[in-house]
Design a protein around this motif. Structure first.
Motif, PDB file in Angstrom:
ATOM      1  N   PRO A 186       0.837  -1.200   0.000  1.00 52.64           N
ATOM      2  CA  PRO A 186       0.000   0.000   0.000  1.00 52.64           C
ATOM      3  C   PRO A 186       0.877   1.258   0.000  1.00 52.64           C
ATOM      4  O   PRO A 186       2.026   1.212   0.465  1.00 52.64           O
ATOM      5  N   PRO A 187       0.341   2.395  -0.545  1.00 58.18           N
ATOM      6  CA  PRO A 187      -1.073   2.599  -0.872  1.00 58.18           C
ATOM      7  C   PRO A 187      -1.531   1.987  -2.189  1.00 58.18           C
ATOM      8  O   PRO A 187      -2.706   2.098  -2.522  1.00 58.18           O
ATOM      9  N   ARG A 188      -0.642   1.364  -2.970  1.00 55.04           N
ATOM     10  CA  ARG A 188      -1.078   0.700  -4.196  1.00 55.04           C
ATOM     11  C   ARG A 188      -2.140  -0.329  -3.854  1.00 55.04           C
ATOM     12  O   ARG A 188      -1.953  -1.173  -2.960  1.00 55.04           O
ATOM     13  N   GLY A 189      -3.273  -0.259  -4.539  1.00 50.53           N
ATOM     14  CA  GLY A 189      -4.353  -1.200  -4.302  1.00 50.53           C
ATOM     15  C   GLY A 189      -5.359  -0.778  -3.265  1.00 50.53           C
ATOM     16  O   GLY A 189      -6.382  -1.449  -3.104  1.00 50.53           O
ATOM     17  N   VAL A 190      -5.113   0.303  -2.554  1.00 50.84           N
ATOM     18  CA  VAL A 190      -6.052   0.773  -1.540  1.00 50.84           C
ATOM     19  C   VAL A 190      -7.135   1.610  -2.217  1.00 50.84           C
ATOM     20  O   VAL A 190      -6.829   2.540  -2.962  1.00 50.84           O
ATOM     21  N   TRP A 191      -8.385   1.268  -1.973  1.00 52.03           N
ATOM     22  CA  TRP A 191      -9.511   1.959  -2.604  1.00 52.03           C
ATOM     23  C   TRP A 191      -9.457   3.458  -2.308  1.00 52.03           C
ATOM     24  O   TRP A 191      -9.277   3.870  -1.159  1.00 52.03           O
ATOM     25  N   GLY A 192      -9.589   4.258  -3.351  1.00 50.83           N
ATOM     26  CA  GLY A 192      -9.573   5.701  -3.186  1.00 50.83           C
ATOM     27  C   GLY A 192      -8.196   6.297  -3.098  1.00 50.83           C
ATOM     28  O   GLY A 192      -8.059   7.517  -2.957  1.00 50.83           O
ATOM     29  N   SER A 193      -7.172   5.470  -3.172  1.00 51.61           N
ATOM     30  CA  SER A 193      -5.795   5.943  -3.103  1.00 51.61           C
ATOM     31  C   SER A 193      -5.052   5.513  -4.356  1.00 51.61           C
ATOM     32  O   SER A 193      -5.525   4.692  -5.130  1.00 51.61           O
ATOM     33  N   SER A 194      -3.890   6.080  -4.528  1.00 48.74           N
ATOM     34  CA  SER A 194      -3.006   5.656  -5.610  1.00 48.74           C
ATOM     35  C   SER A 194      -1.586   5.693  -5.076  1.00 48.74           C
ATOM     36  O   SER A 194      -1.301   6.325  -4.060  1.00 48.74           O
TER      37      SER A 194
END
Length: 389
Positions: A186-194
């Motif tokens: 993360p934050p790769r793959g976290v909804w609402g994040s990039s």
């Protein structure tokens, strides 16, 4: 299940019962939580499904939304941040979302698939290298801090006094991806994040080693529990592994056997759900890489001629597919329009009025999950091909 006795044995003298294609579809839909949604906790559901294909950062969330009741994107994202779910290259060398436990159990089993892909695609660039030393160097770098493939390859190629100095950075990064079990952090793959596609080792991220003696037998049994009844070739297609006939033959005394409409031998867990072929299959909205459509050699239990006629691979990315009566019947997408969000369904043919009503409800449910922040939601069913963009 819609089965009947078979009077003529197959070449393997299978005395099992015949199962129709429609019944096969219903059985797999039940295992995939697509006949009726489950209230199972997310971690339990992900293990039951043996993971979800997840090479895109977020579309796999929709695969959980269509299968589970009462979940929110944040609930799933928190499990990634807490390191209870991870995204890692597994079956077919593609990124899958799995639990931490399955990450450590499954990766050693599919390691031959991943290394085979490395040799096939990058072997020429790695000739003459001590791959053990290369893997050790790469592991040290990603465990010091998570790195993107570009950064990892550049650091390896820039090292002096080693056999891989000056080699192609992309090939070096791919070698580490294959030789070291890398998780996307993360934050790769976290909804609402990039975030960047940054990796570290599974062992460092999860604080434990890969399984020392993982069971290929258990892996095959779990596949059947999630996707069966299935042929040996189906199991091999899903996993990417070869020579699984000997594994299935070893398990044969523990399995139920059937024959499909073409006389191919199918295997299943004896007590797995096998609904009647006419069991209701409500319309469902699948995400672009849904395992339901990717995990069998013979995919005709779900995929129709109309789906093949779309020639998706020729003119665009993988579609989000609509299932009606358990079969591919259209595709769908979500778009933003000002402060509102529109879910548009494009049928391959005609939908009945009952299907239109059910799909409208299903679309509204999906928008409530995927676009909870939108000022307005709208579900549209629009015939015809998507306009080219």
């Amino acid at each position: 299940m819609d089965i009947s006795d078979v009077s003529r044995p197959s070449r393997r003298k299978n005395t099992g019962r015949r199962v129709t294609r429609r019944a096969l579809g219903r059985a797999t839909l039940a295992r995939q939580l697509l006949l009726s949604r489950s209230r199972a906790p997310v971690l339990e559901a992900v293990e039951r499904l043996v993971g979800l294909q997840a090479q895109t950062p977020h579309t796999w969330y929709l695969g959980l939304a269509v299968r589970l009741e009462g979940i929110r994107p944040a609930d799933v994202a928190d499990l990634l941040v807490q390191r209870r779910l991870v995204r890692i290259a597994l079956m077919r060398s593609t990124i899958h979302l799995v639990t931490a436990r399955d990450c450590l159990e499954l990766r050693p089993l599919v390691q031959p698939v991943i290394e085979r892909g490395l040799r096939g695609n990058f072997g020429r660039d790695l000739l003459g290298l001590d791959v053990g030393e290369l893997a050790k160097a790469g592991r040290e770098l990603v465990e010091e801090r998570p790195l993107t493939p570009t950064r990892l390859g550049g650091l390896l190629a820039g090292q002096e006094g080693v056999g891989w100095a000056g080699r192609d950075p992309a090939s070096l990064a791919q070698a580490i991806r294959a030789l070291v079990p890398l998780v996307q952090v993360p934050p790769r793959g976290v909804w609402g994040s990039s975030g960047p596609i940054a990796h570290t080792s599974a062992e460092a991220w999860l604080g434990g080693p890969l399984a020392a003696e993982p069971s290929i037998d258990d892996m095959v049994l779990r596949y059947l529990g999630a996707f069966g009844p299935a042929t040996v070739k189906d199991v091999q297609t899903w996993s990417g592994l070869t020579r699984l006939r000997e594994v299935v033959d070893r398990l044969r005394p523990r399995l139920a056997t059937f024959l499909d409409e073409e006389g191919h031998e199918l295997f299943d867990l004896p007590d797995a759900p096998r609904p009647d072929a006419d069991a209701p299959a409500p319309p469902r909205l699948l995400y672009d890489f849904d395992n339901l459509l990717l995990s069998h050699a013979d995919r005709s239990r779900f995929i129709t001629d109309a789906y093949h006629e779309q020639a998706y691979g020729r003119h665009g990315p993988m579609p989000n597919v609509v299932l009606v009566d358990g079969l591919t019947a259209g595709d769908w997408k979500i778009t933003r329009d000002g402060g509102g969000t529109i879910l548009t369904i494009r049928p391959y043919g005609r939908f009945s009025p009952a299907d239109v009503d059910a799909l409208t409800d299903e679309g509204a449910r999906m928008l409530a999950f995927a676009a909870a922040d939108a000022d307005a939601h709208d579900v549209r069913i629009v015939p015809g091909r998507w306009p080219h963009t």
